[in-house]
Write a protein that holds these residues in place. Structure first.
Motif, PDB file in Angstrom:
ATOM      1  N   ILE A  71       0.839  -1.197   0.000  1.00  0.00           N
ATOM      2  CA  ILE A  71       0.000   0.000   0.000  1.00  0.00           C
ATOM      3  C   ILE A  71       0.875   1.248   0.000  1.00  0.00           C
ATOM      4  N   ARG A  72       1.957   1.194   0.759  1.00  0.00           N
ATOM      5  CA  ARG A  72       2.835   2.378   0.761  1.00  0.00           C
ATOM      6  C   ARG A  72       3.432   2.610  -0.606  1.00  0.00           C
ATOM      7  N   LYS A  73       3.754   1.513  -1.282  1.00  0.00           N
ATOM      8  CA  LYS A  73       4.292   1.645  -2.643  1.00  0.00           C
ATOM      9  C   LYS A  73       3.264   2.300  -3.551  1.00  0.00           C
ATOM     10  N   LEU A  74       2.017   1.849  -3.412  1.00  0.00           N
ATOM     11  CA  LEU A  74       0.963   2.397  -4.260  1.00  0.00           C
ATOM     12  C   LEU A  74       0.779   3.886  -3.974  1.00  0.00           C
ATOM     13  N   LYS A  75       0.911   4.246  -2.719  1.00  0.00           N
ATOM     14  CA  LYS A  75       0.791   5.656  -2.366  1.00  0.00           C
ATOM     15  C   LYS A  75       1.840   6.468  -3.103  1.00  0.00           C
ATOM     16  N   GLU A  76       3.053   5.922  -3.102  1.00  0.00           N
ATOM     17  CA  GLU A  76       4.141   6.648  -3.762  1.00  0.00           C
ATOM     18  C   GLU A  76       3.846   6.886  -5.221  1.00  0.00           C
ATOM     19  N   LYS A  77       3.056   5.967  -5.784  1.00  0.00           N
ATOM     20  CA  LYS A  77       2.748   6.117  -7.204  1.00  0.00           C
ATOM     21  C   LYS A  77       1.574   7.064  -7.434  1.00  0.00           C
ATOM     22  N   GLY A  78       1.045   7.586  -6.366  1.00  0.00           N
ATOM     23  CA  GLY A  78      -0.018   8.571  -6.540  1.00  0.00           C
ATOM     24  C   GLY A  78      -1.398   7.963  -6.676  1.00  0.00           C
ATOM     25  N   LYS A  79      -1.521   6.693  -6.361  1.00  0.00           N
ATOM     26  CA  LYS A  79      -2.827   6.056  -6.490  1.00  0.00           C
ATOM     27  C   LYS A  79      -3.757   6.489  -5.359  1.00  0.00           C
ATOM     28  N   VAL A  80      -5.035   6.380  -5.662  1.00  0.00           N
ATOM     29  CA  VAL A  80      -6.043   6.636  -4.631  1.00  0.00           C
ATOM     30  C   VAL A  80      -6.341   5.309  -3.951  1.00  0.00           C
ATOM     31  N   ILE A  81      -6.246   5.291  -2.632  1.00  0.00           N
ATOM     32  CA  ILE A  81      -6.507   4.038  -1.934  1.00  0.00           C
ATOM     33  C   ILE A  81      -7.612   4.208  -0.911  1.00  0.00           C
ATOM     34  N   ILE A  82      -8.624   3.372  -1.045  1.00  0.00           N
ATOM     35  CA  ILE A  82      -9.722   3.358  -0.079  1.00  0.00           C
ATOM     36  C   ILE A  82      -9.574   2.080   0.746  1.00  0.00           C
ATOM     37  N   TYR A  83      -9.644   2.222   2.032  1.00  0.00           N
ATOM     38  CA  TYR A  83      -9.365   1.077   2.898  1.00  0.00           C
ATOM     39  C   TYR A  83     -10.494   0.934   3.914  1.00  0.00           C
ATOM     40  N   VAL A  84     -11.279  -0.117   3.739  1.00  0.00           N
ATOM     41  CA  VAL A  84     -12.395  -0.350   4.662  1.00  0.00           C
ATOM     42  C   VAL A  84     -11.962  -1.362   5.702  1.00  0.00           C
ATOM     43  N   SER A  85     -12.053  -1.015   6.956  1.00  0.00           N
ATOM     44  CA  SER A  85     -11.667  -1.982   7.978  1.00  0.00           C
ATOM     45  C   SER A  85     -12.263  -1.624   9.323  1.00  0.00           C
ATOM     46  N   HIS A  86     -12.345  -2.628  10.169  1.00  0.00           N
ATOM     47  CA  HIS A  86     -12.816  -2.411  11.537  1.00  0.00           C
ATOM     48  C   HIS A  86     -11.656  -2.385  12.512  1.00  0.00           C
ATOM     49  N   ARG A  87     -10.476  -2.664  12.023  1.00  0.00           N
ATOM     50  CA  ARG A  87      -9.372  -2.857  12.951  1.00  0.00           C
ATOM     51  C   ARG A  87      -8.664  -1.537  13.230  1.00  0.00           C
ATOM     52  N   MET A  88      -8.876  -1.062  14.404  1.00  0.00           N
ATOM     53  CA  MET A  88      -8.332   0.228  14.814  1.00  0.00           C
ATOM     54  C   MET A  88      -6.835   0.319  14.598  1.00  0.00           C
ATOM     55  N   ALA A  89      -6.138  -0.699  15.068  1.00  0.00           N
ATOM     56  CA  ALA A  89      -4.679  -0.661  14.977  1.00  0.00           C
ATOM     57  C   ALA A  89      -4.241  -0.410  13.543  1.00  0.00           C
ATOM     58  N   GLU A  90      -4.854  -1.107  12.629  1.00  0.00           N
ATOM     59  CA  GLU A  90      -4.474  -0.952  11.229  1.00  0.00           C
ATOM     60  C   GLU A  90      -4.802   0.420  10.695  1.00  0.00           C
ATOM     61  N   ILE A  91      -5.979   0.883  11.053  1.00  0.00           N
ATOM     62  CA  ILE A  91      -6.406   2.194  10.562  1.00  0.00           C
ATOM     63  C   ILE A  91      -5.357   3.240  10.930  1.00  0.00           C
TER      64      ILE A  91
END
Lengths: 334, 498, 327
Positions: B185-205
């Motif tokens: 995901i960090r790699k994708l961020k570097e490429k300027g992609k839009v990332i939507i992340y649905v989760s219930h896990r606080m730690a991950e968020i």
């Protein structure tokens, strides 16, 4: 390391099991048939000869079943096309027109099936059973009672009964070419992969942007055309358009396909397995014949073999099913 | 670096009986991870389905890089460079890894021949990038759930979509794989992609996201910068609502009796060593996230799924049900989570659906007594205020709430002697007014001495309706609290605890 | 008006069917004045009893959501078995009973493959059908076997009021009995529920596998009734009798309102379907049409029935949607 893995993969594959079964049948009949008649080259050739028609039905059948449907009409379409071939030839239409016409008719039947299944949501088995037994069969009755058209066109007779180098029947070449071509297409092209996709997980296919409906039209058209081809070769071989035609060839072909590892659920199987399945069934039936068993037992044998194949299919996929249901449930929502 | 952007503009979507999205608008920038949070039923899945082209919004639209988009099929969204990784796996189990990763886009030469060498090589590259111990030729159906999920993720990576949405991607993953995912995901961020992340896990968020969008009941309630917020604020945004008098006015049961149902160390394919007790007249809530194993637990107790080991006792007597009919004869009733697929025979009438378990008791001689059946159904209609002109109406023509009431009517009719009533998400897809009715019904059952098991993923309701709440996570019970000591934050934490 | 048409015509199957029947009868009577003569009606009914009898068993299975392609072959075997038994000197009533038991057994085979081995019903019954057909050919060497018993013949040829043949009367009795069972008994209700949604039925306490097992055994017995009556009528056991009527029986069931997806339909509809189909077929024959047209017509009729089934289900869903928008 890579090589032993590969070897293990081959040894545990379904195709290997089939191969072993085939060897077992050959050994069995080879030893108990009188004078080893089973293994005589003439007999082997007769097995391969009878396989040609079955092969064409099996290829079409496999294609449809892998894509998640079933087609029960090709054997009837074949019979109808055999009659059509004979009649048209008799009416003076040249062979280079008649042959494509018959093939097109087979494809048209396939499209009709696909329409019933896609647009009217009729289940594939009853849709194809209907078109097959009623429509195609009915067309056979196009001939007024009692008249059997003889096929005398030299070209048609040549490719239906001729041999290359004196002993390789042209029909065998045709059928082997078909199974090889379709085998390659299925295994190696994008189109082939999409057939597996649709049969394996139609929803995933859809969400990946494929068009299951469009593909099914193509698949059923192929199945119909192959049936037509089989019917024409059969009629050519008999040199007449018979009313019964290839009708009885459909069921054993489907049995061979299922035996060969094509699961009725769709998404699995390949042409090699089908080929082995065909060899097994034809070899088995031929063995019975050589042993002097009444030909009527062949039908029984077909039915029993199918039920056996399905039973084995059940047991071998049961373990796999538990795995995949756990996979799709584990941690994810219902 | 090209930056992409995604905008939801006033998305409205309704399904029969429920308004899933009531005008949701927000902006997601490229190069950032936008976390989408909310309770079950808040509208997250619906939003993702619209994004992927699986369904179309009633109103509103998407804007990708400023341009309006209207997807009428998943194919179009993939072409618009959108990839959504769903919870339900979109894989073909009979094909292998490389075929699945390149599903719709296999490298091919002339005549459509798949270039297997290239396929394998490219797949290998991706697998190595991810650092996973699998081969391109492994059959997907045989892989573990975690690896199947990774294959799914690798598929999205291969697509190189500019907009990627993940729906609860880490549920089947171990820590090691989660690390791999986050690296990606960090790699994708570097490429300027839009990332939507649905989760219930606080730690991950908090680990991976930059922005957080909170949905509640179909509306957007808060947008936050991850670095500026904390868990407490998020939980409050997700669940805090003006519940008014809904729960205050509930007439509860205060006479809780002996142990009715006792479950000890139950193990099934999805449940790992669960034990609990249910008392007469008690409302026992089961909270947890989707997939925590609550439905599977109840199905096993009900005899619908096989039990591997463990003990079940009803009123002290050990029992083992091999089929639901045995459970029904022993006084257990189950209202399934999926009322359409598993609860009702939609094309049949109300009275027929009501009388299924008591057919023996509505007979006169050899034949079914229509009048008795009708009376049974009519009293259920009256008791639960089912809106229908007649009991002969087919169930498919009722709204979701009324359908649920039919199922309740089935299990609580005069001819039934239900002792244990299991309700699995009884208010799913039901409007607020009917929900309140259902809560009172639950309490009424308790007052009659029935032991009620109430499964719900809606924290508010399970907390306020139950007497005791069991919280499940990953097939185990992670904790239990009484209504008095329970807070939504506490229960949510237990539900997400590892 | 459109709503009326939809509600009363497309969705009320029996009304449409009866109307069509009347139209067909009228049309063919105009073509050939002998159409509605006593003799011809008798001929229609004599033709109808085979598929009619089969359709009772097959119809119940379809309502339960299961296909059956084997009834025809089971019926054929039934005819053979009763023939052999009688020829071996067993008094015909006893032979009939034994044959019925054999039919139950053959039906149980179907149940085994579909419920124990979880094989799809259509392929399992197809397999059983093939095996039985083959066995029939083997046992008879493809010959028809005459029955040596004059009183047995009466079973097939007795007529009431010179109009109603006994076999068709038995068909009617079966239709009525099973119609009542389906609509008015607990078992029948369970059949509808299982066919409508087997999962939901199971979670409500029904045992779907038990229901379908009973129905397969039942269908086997009913099929042998058809076989016995045919053997009685033509005084012969034949390895090719009845088999082809399987598809006709399905046609008639679907025409009569039994949906292929299960959970709906009734014997009353099937009854009208039987009359419709056979009077149509007979009409084609006496108007001098080629046998080709007859077969194709049968097929088109089944296709039309299946397509109509599709539209019926679709129109129910559409009605649902228009309701929804209001709420």
């Amino acid at each position: 390391m890579e090589n032993t893995n590969r070897l293990r993969k081959i040894l545990t594959s379904k195709e290997f099991t089939l191969f072993v079964t085939l060897v077992a049948i050959v050994l069995l009949f080879g030893s108990i048939s009188p004078n080893g008649a089973f293994l005589k080259p003439r007999n082997i050739r007769s097995i391969l000869d009878s396989m040609t028609i079955y092969t064409l039905f099996a290829v079409g059948g496999a294609l449809v079943i892998i894509s998640g449907n079933i087609d029960l009409s090709p054997s009837y379409v074949g019979a109808a096309c055999g009659v059509l071939l004979a009649k048209l030839l008799n009416d003076g239409v040249p062979w280079y027109l008649v042959v494509p016409i018959c093939l097109l008719m087979g494809a048209a039947f396939g499209v009709l099936n696909a329409v019933l299944i896609n647009e009217f949501k009729i289940q594939s088995f009853i849709a194809t059973l209907t078109t097959g037994t009623f429509i195609a069969k009915g067309l056979v009755y196009l001939i007024p009672d009692g008249v059997t058209y003889q096929i005398k066109d030299p070209v048609v007779v040549w490719y239906s009964t001729g041999k290359i180098f004196g002993f390789v029947p042209i029909t065998m070449i045709i059928s082997i070419a078909i199974i090889v071509i379709f085998g390659i297409v299925l295994a190696k092209t994008r189109f082939g992969r999409s057939v597996y996709l649709i049969g394996g997980n139609a929803n995933a296919a859809r969400l990946a942007g494929l068009k299951p409906k469009k593909l099914s039209y193509i698949i059923f058209a192929c199945s119909g055309a192959l049936g037509a081809l089989a019917g024409m070769l059969y009629a050519g071989r008999l040199k007449s358009g018979s009313l019964v035609g290839t009708v009885d060839y459909g069921f054993p072909a489907v049995t061979a396909v299922i035996l060969g590892g094509v699961s009725l659920g769709g998404g699995t199987g390949n042409m090699l397995g089908c080929f082995l399945g065909l060899l097994i069934i034809n070899g088995f039936n031929n063995g019975l014949l050589v042993m002097g068993v009444k030909p009527y037992w062949q039908d029984v044998a077909s039915g029993v073999l199918l039920l056996v194949a399905l039973t084995i299919d059940y047991f071998s996929t049961r373990e796999r099913k538990i795995r995949t249901t756990l996979s799709s449930k584990g941690g994810m929502g219902q | 670096m090209v930056e992409h952007s995604l905008e939801f503009c006033n998305i409205v979507k309704s399904f029969p009986g429920v308004n899933a999205l009531k005008g949701v608008s927000f902006h997601a920038e490229g190069g950032r991870v936008c976390a989408l949070m909310g309770e079950n039923g808040a509208g997250k899945s619906t939003l993702l389905k619209i994004l992927s082209g699986d369904i179309r919004p009633d109103e509103g639209c998407l804007k990708i890089n400023g341009e309006e988009q209207h997807f009428s099929s998943p194919h179009q969204s993939i072409r618009a460079s959108v990839s959504v990784i769903y919870q339900e796996r979109q894989l073909v189990p009979s094909l292998n890894v490389m075929e699945n990763i390149f599903l719709e886009d296999m490298p091919a030469g002339r005549l459509g021949f798949v270039n297997v060498g290239e396929l394998r090589r490219k797949t290998h590259e991706i697998i190595d990038l991810f650092g996973l111990p699998i081969e391109p030729t492994d059959t997907v159906g045989w892989l573990s759930v975690a690896y199947q999920q990774m294959v799914e993720i690798m598929k999205a990576y291969r697509r190189d979509s500019n907009i990627i949405a993940f729906d609860e991607p880490t549920a089947p993953l171990t820590d090691k794989e989660i690390e791999i995912l986050f690296k990606l995901i960090r790699k994708l961020k570097e490429k300027g992609k839009v990332i939507i992340y649905v989760s219930h896990r606080m730690a991950e968020i908090f680990q991976i996201s930059d922005d957080i969008v909170v949905l509640k009941d179909g509306s957007l309630v808060k947008t936050l910068l991850t670095e500026n917020t904390h868990e407490g604020e998020l939980v409050k945004a997700m669940v805090g609502r003006d519940i008014g008098d809904t729960y205050a006015n509930l007439k509860r049961n205060d006479k809780i009796g002996d142990v009715l149902l006792e479950v000890n160390n139950l193990v099934t394919y999805d449940v790992k060593d669960v034990s609990f007790k249910l008392h007469k007249g008690e409302v026992l809530g089961f909270a947890g996230l989707i997939g925590s194993g609550r439905t599977e637990l109840m199905r096993a107790i009900f005899g619908a799924d096989p039990i591997l080991s463990g003990e079940i006792k009803i009123e002290g007597r050990p029992v083992r049900f091999r089929s639901p009919s045995e459970a029904v004869e022993n006084g257990i009733a189950l209202c399934p989570e999926d009322r359409k697929e598993q609860g009702l025979v939609l094309k049949r009438s109300i009275f027929e659906n009501v009388s299924i378990p008591v057919l023996k008791k509505v007979r006169k001689g050899l034949f079914l007594n229509r009048k008795t059946e009708f009376d049974l159904a009519k009293s259920a209609v009256k008791r639960y205020s089912i809106k229908t002109p007649s009991v002969e109406k087919r169930v498919m023509e009722l709204s979701g709430g009324n359908q649920q009431k039919v199922i309740l009517g089935r299990w609580t009719s005069e001819k039934m002697a239900t002792k244990i009533l299991i309700l699995d998400e009884p208010t799913k897809g039901i409007d607020v007014g009917t929900k309140a009715e259902v809560y009172q019904m639950v309490c009424d059952f308790a007052r009659q001495g029935i032991g009620v098991i109430f499964i719900s993923s809606e924290l508010t309701e399970v907390l306020n309706v139950s007497d005791v709440i069991m919280v499940m996570h990953n097939g185990r019970i992670s904790g239990s609290v009484t209504r008095e000591e329970a807070t939504e934050e506490l229960v949510l934490q237990l539900a997400m605890k590892d | 008006m459109k709503e009326f048409l939809e509600k009363k015509v497309i969705r009320n199957n029996n009304f449409t069917l009866t109307l069509t029947l009347v139209v067909i009868l009228a049309a063919f009577q105009l073509i050939n004045r002998n159409y509605l003569s006593l003799g011809n009606i008798r001929s229609i009914l004599n033709q109808a009893f085979v598929m009619g009898t089969l359709s009772v068993g097959i119809g119940c299975l379809l309502i339960c959501g299961k296909a059956d392609l084997s009834s025809g072959s089971i019926g054929m075997m039934g005819g053979l078995i009763v023939t052999f038994l009688i020829n071996w000197g067993i008094p015909w009533p006893l032979a009939v009973v034994i044959t019925l038991i054999a039919g139950a057994f053959m039906g149980a085979l179907n149940a085994f493959f579909t419920n124990v081995l979880n094989i799809m019903p259509f392929i399992a019954t197809l397999g059983v059908a093939t095996v039985l057909s083959g066995l029939g050919q083997v046992f008879t060497n493809m010959q028809d076997i005459p029955v040596n018993n004059k009183s047995f013949w009466a079973l097939g040829t007795t007529k009431f009021f010179n109009l109603l043949p006994l076999p068709f009367l038995i068909t009617i009795v079966l239709l009525v009995v099973y119609g009542v069972i389906l609509k008015r008994t607990r078992f029948g209700r369970q059949v509808y529920m299982t066919g409508g949604n087997a999962n939901a039925a199971r979670l409500a306490g029904i045992n779907p596998k038990m229901i379908s097992t009973i129905l397969y055994i039942n269908s086997g017995m009913i099929a042998t009734i058809a076989g016995i009556l045919t053997a009685a009528r033509v005084n012969m056991g034949s390895p090719t009798a009845i088999v082809s009527y399987n598809l006709d029986a399905i046609t008639v069931a679907v025409l009569g309102g039994i949906s292929f997806t299960g959970g709906t339909g009734s014997m009353s509809g099937v009854f009208i379907g039987i009359l419709l189909f056979n009077s149509f077929k007979n009409g084609l024959v006496i108007s001098g049409l080629d046998s080709y047209y007859q077969i194709v017509a049968s097929g088109l009729l089944l296709m039309a029935a299946l397509i109509l089934d599709f539209y019926r289900e679709k129109s129910r869903l559409n009605a649902l949607r228009s309701h929804k928008r209001v709420s």
